[in-house]
Scaffold this active site. Structure first.
Site, mmCIF file in Angstrom:
data_model
loop_
_atom_site.group_PDB
_atom_site.id
_atom_site.type_symbol
_atom_site.label_atom_id
_atom_site.label_comp_id
_atom_site.label_asym_id
_atom_site.label_seq_id
_atom_site.Cartn_x
_atom_site.Cartn_y
_atom_site.Cartn_z
ATOM 1 N N ASP A 13 4.039 61.456 86.115
ATOM 2 C CA ASP A 13 5.717 61.163 85.214
ATOM 3 C C ASP A 13 6.013 62.931 84.733
ATOM 4 O OD1 ASP A 13 6.536 59.810 87.662
ATOM 5 O OD2 ASP A 13 7.555 58.045 85.080
ATOM 6 N N GLY A 39 6.144 55.508 88.130
ATOM 7 C CA GLY A 39 6.423 54.752 89.621
ATOM 8 C C GLY A 39 6.728 53.246 89.438
ATOM 9 N N GLU A 140 8.728 52.304 96.760
ATOM 10 C CA GLU A 140 8.574 53.582 96.993
ATOM 11 C C GLU A 140 6.676 53.711 97.962
ATOM 12 O OE1 GLU A 140 10.318 55.492 93.229
ATOM 13 O OE2 GLU A 140 8.330 54.575 93.122
ATOM 14 N N LEU A 211 23.663 46.093 86.654
ATOM 15 C CA LEU A 211 25.298 47.106 86.829
ATOM 16 C C LEU A 211 24.860 47.730 84.880
ATOM 17 C CD1 LEU A 211 27.566 43.761 87.021
ATOM 18 C CD2 LEU A 211 27.024 45.649 88.797
ATOM 19 N N GLY A 242 15.193 49.536 84.576
ATOM 20 C CA GLY A 242 15.623 48.859 85.741
ATOM 21 C C GLY A 242 14.287 48.269 86.466
ATOM 22 N N ASP A 243 13.508 49.400 85.877
ATOM 23 C CA ASP A 243 12.059 48.570 85.965
ATOM 24 C C ASP A 243 10.962 47.426 85.052
ATOM 25 O OD1 ASP A 243 11.376 49.755 88.286
ATOM 26 O OD2 ASP A 243 10.346 51.418 86.786
ATOM 27 N N GLY A 278 10.756 57.259 78.329
ATOM 28 C CA GLY A 278 9.128 57.379 78.740
ATOM 29 C C GLY A 278 9.815 55.037 79.672
#
Length: 297
Positions: A13, A39, A140, A211, A242-243, A278
């Site tokens: 990233d 990733g 992905e 959400l 989210g990850d 990060g």
């Protein structure tokens, strides 16, 4: 905690802080730049292990300096690198992440070697766990690889979790291998809505919709709906929240928690990650999650 096997992407990233999104033809100078591991697959694997689970990761990098950097980062994060394969013809995947004022972001991903992750090493990684309590996959990577990993997990009796991001790779046969589908609102809409997904015989067992600041929602086939509130924090970078949710959720499920309790721990993990720059902050730990969850009791 139990065992989690994550099959997915691993990227470098390149994060830049900018004042606003550039217009066509406009050149912007970044206020700061950071080079970090990322990733979706790697982020979720790190979140799972930092949430307490024994975690195995399967991914693919290029035969280049970025790939070597990511392998070292994977080992440093406490993950087994034996299922990180090297592609001699594709470059390591990378993502340009533009962070805007207010912690919003826009991301451009070049998949590189992630697009060459085949089904065989994915299935091998799943089967290498003696008792893979959870198999967690994102999109992905090639759809056929994701589906093969989920199917292998299903054969071994694992709880199979698909984070359908991006949703374009989802197939009906893939969803038939999924116990718990995790999507955000945009992804849910792209897949025709929660009711449509749960209304088919070969759909997922249940769906969790994240959400953002509104929390998350779990919907089951029998119509039960459970809302879990988010935790209020001062967000710095929401890129990996989210990850972190997905990885911490998988870790919690592997430990035997029920879905609502796992969602609460996952929400806490996402909030912790959002307070740092990060997607793989070392501030995430079982103890940090415990402290945040305890504010609800």
């Amino acid at each position: 905690m139990g065992q989690v096997c994550v099959v997915g992407s691993i990227n470098l990233d390149l994060m830049v802080h900018i004042r606003h999104s550039p217009q066509v033809g406009e050149t912007l100078l970044a206020e700061s730049t950071h080079r970090l591991p990322g990733g979706k697959g790697f982020n979720q694997a790190v979140a799972a292990t930092r949430s307490g689970a024994t975690t195995r990761f399967c991914g693919r990098v290029g035969d280049d300096g970025d790939g070597a950097y990511l392998r070292a980062a994977l080992v440093e994060a406490g993950l087994d690198a034996s299922h990180l394969t090297v592609d001699e013809s594709e470059l390591t995947g990378f993502a340009h992440v533009a962070i805007l004022p207010g912690s919003g972001n826009s991301i451009i991903v070049s998949p590189g070697a992630n697009s060459a992750l085949s089904a065989a090493p994915a299935v091998e990684a799943v089967e290498a766990q003696e008792t893979p309590a959870v198999v967690l996959v994102q999109l992905e990577i090639p759809s056929a690889t994701a589906e093969a990993a989920l199917a292998a997990g299903r054969r071994l009796g694992a709880v199979t979790i698909l984070n359908a991001a991006p949703p374009a790779g989802v197939t009906d046969s893939m969803l038939s291998q999924v116990d718990i589908l995790i999507v955000n609102e945009t992804e849910a809409d792209a897949l025709g809505g929660v009711d449509r997904m749960l209304g088919t015989d070969d759909g997922p067992g249940s769906v969790i919709v994240t959400l953002g600041s509104e929390g998350s929602l779990w919907v089951t086939r029998d119509g039960m709906r459970v809302d879990v509130r988010s935790f209020s924090v001062d967000a710095v970078d929401t890129t990996g929240a989210g990850d972190a949710f997905c990885g911490a959720f998988a870790a919690a499920i592997s430990s035997g928690l029920d879905i609502p309790a796992a969602m609460q721990r996952a929400s806490a993990a996402g909030a912790i990650v959002a307070t740092q720059l990060g997607a793989q902050t070392t501030e995430l730990s079982p103890e940090a999650i415990d402290r945040l969850v305890a504010t609800r009791t």
